[in-house]
Design a protein around this motif. Sequence first.
Motif, PDB file in Angstrom:
ATOM      1  N   THR A 124       7.183   5.949   5.541  1.00  0.00           N
ATOM      2  CA  THR A 124       6.718   6.960   4.599  1.00  0.00           C
ATOM      3  C   THR A 124       7.106   6.505   3.199  1.00  0.00           C
ATOM      4  OG1 THR A 124       8.764   8.246   4.555  1.00  0.00           O
ATOM      5  CG2 THR A 124       7.192   8.738   6.334  1.00  0.00           C
ATOM      6  N   ALA A 125       6.604   7.201   2.187  1.00  0.00           N
ATOM      7  CA  ALA A 125       6.919   6.832   0.813  1.00  0.00           C
ATOM      8  C   ALA A 125       8.377   7.095   0.460  1.00  0.00           C
ATOM      9  CB  ALA A 125       6.015   7.574  -0.158  1.00  0.00           C
ATOM     10  N   THR A 126       9.097   7.801   1.333  1.00  0.00           N
ATOM     11  CA  THR A 126      10.529   8.035   1.104  1.00  0.00           C
ATOM     12  C   THR A 126      11.396   7.045   1.876  1.00  0.00           C
ATOM     13  OG1 THR A 126      10.600   9.685   2.890  1.00  0.00           O
ATOM     14  CG2 THR A 126      10.176  10.481   0.654  1.00  0.00           C
ATOM     15  N   GLY A 127      10.762   6.142   2.614  1.00  0.00           N
ATOM     16  CA  GLY A 127      11.511   5.098   3.297  1.00  0.00           C
ATOM     17  C   GLY A 127      11.875   5.375   4.736  1.00  0.00           C
ATOM     18  N   SER A 173      10.707  -6.979   3.145  1.00  0.00           N
ATOM     19  CA  SER A 173      11.403  -7.311   1.896  1.00  0.00           C
ATOM     20  C   SER A 173      10.766  -6.607   0.701  1.00  0.00           C
ATOM     21  CB  SER A 173      11.395  -8.826   1.672  1.00  0.00           C
ATOM     22  OG  SER A 173      10.074  -9.304   1.503  1.00  0.00           O
ATOM     23  N   ILE A 174       9.449  -6.381   0.775  1.00  0.00           N
ATOM     24  CA  ILE A 174       8.756  -5.710  -0.327  1.00  0.00           C
ATOM     25  C   ILE A 174       8.998  -4.207  -0.286  1.00  0.00           C
ATOM     26  CG2 ILE A 174       6.508  -5.286  -1.396  1.00  0.00           C
ATOM     27  CD1 ILE A 174       5.588  -7.979  -0.278  1.00  0.00           C
ATOM     28  N   THR A 175       9.004  -3.603   0.908  1.00  0.00           N
ATOM     29  CA  THR A 175       9.311  -2.167   0.983  1.00  0.00           C
ATOM     30  C   THR A 175      10.727  -1.905   0.489  1.00  0.00           C
ATOM     31  OG1 THR A 175      10.066  -2.283   3.299  1.00  0.00           O
ATOM     32  CG2 THR A 175       7.733  -1.809   2.921  1.00  0.00           C
ATOM     33  N   GLU A 176      11.642  -2.826   0.754  1.00  0.00           N
ATOM     34  CA  GLU A 176      13.017  -2.660   0.276  1.00  0.00           C
ATOM     35  C   GLU A 176      13.060  -2.684  -1.251  1.00  0.00           C
ATOM     36  OE1 GLU A 176      15.069  -5.804   2.258  1.00  0.00           O
ATOM     37  OE2 GLU A 176      15.388  -4.643   4.109  1.00  0.00           O
ATOM     38  N   LYS A 177      12.302  -3.592  -1.854  1.00  0.00           N
ATOM     39  CA  LYS A 177      12.251  -3.646  -3.321  1.00  0.00           C
ATOM     40  C   LYS A 177      11.620  -2.386  -3.891  1.00  0.00           C
ATOM     41  CE  LYS A 177      12.111  -8.678  -3.883  1.00  0.00           C
ATOM     42  NZ  LYS A 177      11.352  -9.840  -4.407  1.00  0.00           N
ATOM     43  N   TYR A 178      10.580  -1.916  -3.218  1.00  0.00           N
ATOM     44  CA  TYR A 178       9.904  -0.702  -3.687  1.00  0.00           C
ATOM     45  C   TYR A 178      10.847   0.499  -3.632  1.00  0.00           C
ATOM     46  CZ  TYR A 178       6.687   3.210  -4.013  1.00  0.00           C
ATOM     47  OH  TYR A 178       6.061   4.379  -4.401  1.00  0.00           O
ATOM     48  N   MET A 179      11.605   0.637  -2.577  1.00  0.00           N
ATOM     49  CA  MET A 179      12.518   1.765  -2.456  1.00  0.00           C
ATOM     50  C   MET A 179      13.625   1.684  -3.520  1.00  0.00           C
ATOM     51  SD  MET A 179      10.972   3.482  -0.298  1.00  0.00           S
ATOM     52  CE  MET A 179      12.134   4.832  -0.547  1.00  0.00           C
ATOM     53  N   GLN A 180      14.039   0.487  -3.876  1.00  0.00           N
ATOM     54  CA  GLN A 180      15.018   0.329  -4.955  1.00  0.00           C
ATOM     55  C   GLN A 180      14.420   0.791  -6.280  1.00  0.00           C
ATOM     56  OE1 GLN A 180      16.108  -3.807  -4.848  1.00  0.00           O
ATOM     57  NE2 GLN A 180      17.185  -3.623  -2.895  1.00  0.00           N
ATOM     58  N   PHE A 232       0.862  -1.177   0.000  1.00  0.00           N
ATOM     59  CA  PHE A 232       0.000   0.000   0.000  1.00  0.00           C
ATOM     60  C   PHE A 232       0.897   1.225   0.000  1.00  0.00           C
ATOM     61  CE2 PHE A 232      -1.971   3.580   2.081  1.00  0.00           C
ATOM     62  CZ  PHE A 232      -3.308   3.549   1.721  1.00  0.00           C
ATOM     63  N   VAL A 233       0.611   2.193  -0.882  1.00  0.00           N
ATOM     64  CA  VAL A 233       1.390   3.423  -0.884  1.00  0.00           C
ATOM     65  C   VAL A 233       0.477   4.611  -1.159  1.00  0.00           C
ATOM     66  CG1 VAL A 233       2.004   3.225  -3.344  1.00  0.00           C
ATOM     67  CG2 VAL A 233       3.449   4.581  -1.797  1.00  0.00           C
ATOM     68  N   GLN A 234       0.736   5.698  -0.449  1.00  0.00           N
ATOM     69  CA  GLN A 234      -0.003   6.949  -0.664  1.00  0.00           C
ATOM     70  C   GLN A 234       0.955   8.108  -0.471  1.00  0.00           C
ATOM     71  OE1 GLN A 234      -3.810   7.166   1.274  1.00  0.00           O
ATOM     72  NE2 GLN A 234      -3.952   9.392   1.080  1.00  0.00           N
ATOM     73  N   GLU A 235       0.827   9.110  -1.317  1.00  0.00           N
ATOM     74  CA  GLU A 235       1.804  10.201  -1.347  1.00  0.00           C
ATOM     75  C   GLU A 235       1.360  11.474  -0.625  1.00  0.00           C
ATOM     76  OE1 GLU A 235       4.833  10.315  -2.335  1.00  0.00           O
ATOM     77  OE2 GLU A 235       5.130   8.565  -3.613  1.00  0.00           O
ATOM     78  N   ASP A 236       0.149  11.508  -0.065  1.00  0.00           N
ATOM     79  CA  ASP A 236      -0.265  12.725   0.624  1.00  0.00           C
ATOM     80  C   ASP A 236      -0.770  12.416   2.029  1.00  0.00           C
ATOM     81  OD1 ASP A 236      -2.491  11.437  -0.231  1.00  0.00           O
ATOM     82  OD2 ASP A 236      -3.504  13.171  -1.076  1.00  0.00           O
ATOM     83  N   LEU A 237      -1.048  13.449   2.791  1.00  0.00           N
ATOM     84  CA  LEU A 237      -1.446  13.313   4.187  1.00  0.00           C
ATOM     85  C   LEU A 237      -2.871  12.781   4.300  1.00  0.00           C
ATOM     86  CD1 LEU A 237      -0.728  14.036   7.212  1.00  0.00           C
ATOM     87  CD2 LEU A 237      -1.877  16.214   6.784  1.00  0.00           C
ATOM     88  N   ASP A 238      -3.063  11.741   5.119  1.00  0.00           N
ATOM     89  CA  ASP A 238      -4.393  11.132   5.265  1.00  0.00           C
ATOM     90  C   ASP A 238      -4.486  10.360   6.586  1.00  0.00           C
ATOM     91  OD1 ASP A 238      -6.926  10.901   4.316  1.00  0.00           O
ATOM     92  OD2 ASP A 238      -6.441   9.579   2.648  1.00  0.00           O
ATOM     93  N   THR A 239      -4.017  10.977   7.653  1.00  0.00           N
ATOM     94  CA  THR A 239      -3.868  10.284   8.933  1.00  0.00           C
ATOM     95  C   THR A 239      -5.149   9.611   9.399  1.00  0.00           C
ATOM     96  OG1 THR A 239      -2.307  12.047   9.530  1.00  0.00           O
ATOM     97  CG2 THR A 239      -2.966  10.520  11.267  1.00  0.00           C
ATOM     98  N   TYR A 240      -6.260  10.323   9.356  1.00  0.00           N
ATOM     99  CA  TYR A 240      -7.501   9.784   9.906  1.00  0.00           C
ATOM    100  C   TYR A 240      -7.993   8.570   9.125  1.00  0.00           C
ATOM    101  CZ  TYR A 240      -7.790  14.052  12.714  1.00  0.00           C
ATOM    102  OH  TYR A 240      -7.533  15.071  13.602  1.00  0.00           O
ATOM    103  N   GLU A 242       3.440  12.836   5.783  1.00  0.00           N
ATOM    104  CA  GLU A 242       2.614  13.178   4.627  1.00  0.00           C
ATOM    105  C   GLU A 242       2.659  12.132   3.520  1.00  0.00           C
ATOM    106  OE1 GLU A 242       3.042  17.199   3.392  1.00  0.00           O
ATOM    107  OE2 GLU A 242       2.719  17.995   5.403  1.00  0.00           O
ATOM    108  N   SER A 243       2.940  10.903   3.884  1.00  0.00           N
ATOM    109  CA  SER A 243       2.849   9.776   2.952  1.00  0.00           C
ATOM    110  C   SER A 243       2.900   8.500   3.778  1.00  0.00           C
ATOM    111  CB  SER A 243       4.001   9.795   1.930  1.00  0.00           C
ATOM    112  OG  SER A 243       5.254   9.676   2.586  1.00  0.00           O
ATOM    113  N   LEU A 244       2.551   7.392   3.130  1.00  0.00           N
ATOM    114  CA  LEU A 244       2.530   6.107   3.841  1.00  0.00           C
ATOM    115  C   LEU A 244       2.891   4.983   2.889  1.00  0.00           C
ATOM    116  CD1 LEU A 244       1.808   4.430   6.388  1.00  0.00           C
ATOM    117  CD2 LEU A 244      -0.526   4.309   5.516  1.00  0.00           C
TER     118      LEU A 244
END
Length: 268
Positions: A237-240, A256-263, A211-219, A248-250
């Motif tokens: 965050t989306a920047t790792g 292992s998947i977040t690591e692949k995504y950041m690559q 799951f990834v989102q680039e803007d603020l959506d805490t609630y 402001e992202s999630l």
Amino acid sequence: MQNEITIPIILDAVKKVGDVFLKDYKQNAIPQTMEELLKQLEGIDALCLTALKKDLSLNFPNILWHIGDEFDTNSQKNPSEQEEYWLCDAMDGAIQYLQHIAGWTINLALVRHGNPFFSVIYDPLANEMFWAKEGEGAFMNGKSLQISNKTDLAVMLAVFEYGHQDKSGNNLNEKIGSTVTKLLNNFGIVRNYGPHGLQLAYVGAGRIDLFVQEDLDTYNWIAGLLIAKEAGAEILTATGTAWKWGSESLLAAHKSITEKYMQIKSIN
């Protein structure tokens, strides 16, 4: 002073109000004007909050309430100063409910010292109750949840989301577009589903791989975020960087998947 919680009482209260909405599902005409839309949204919020307060305040009279207005960007940047409170986003996916399509849930979180301590998400259409308590795992209909352990991006389901934050003049639309492009170029299946909290619960259940989102959506995030985390997902965050209230992202997935995504994201 922190209050002891009785989980079955909380789950019953959430199920009760969810089933009320299920009974009325598709019974009202789909709103055709902004006035009709806002009126029906207000009615959903009022019914949901009134019912939850009525049942839970009897058993937990000392726990205060905070309404999660997802349209209020500033209020989402910091938790309330109260030591303990219910955070109620009423119906997540209310637009889907009004449009007579699936993808709406009742979400509730108990926040302690600025962090989610307990959360529940009820999907009446599927009769699925997701919940988690800090340090004690995540569950769906009494069964323990576990995140996906896939290793092949070609068979992974990635979802992207966006919230109500103003995207004019801050390059958010460009960020979201770039994110979607990278997902499409690298993951086998890419979707945008709607109810943010439920999608995060699905990460916890292994149904969604990232799951990834680039803007603020805490609630919209908070109830599902705890479920995903307690099921074993890494919450960034989306920047790792480590996610914290007001980020402001999630990004939520198996480590292992977040690591692949950041690559993937680091490649222009």
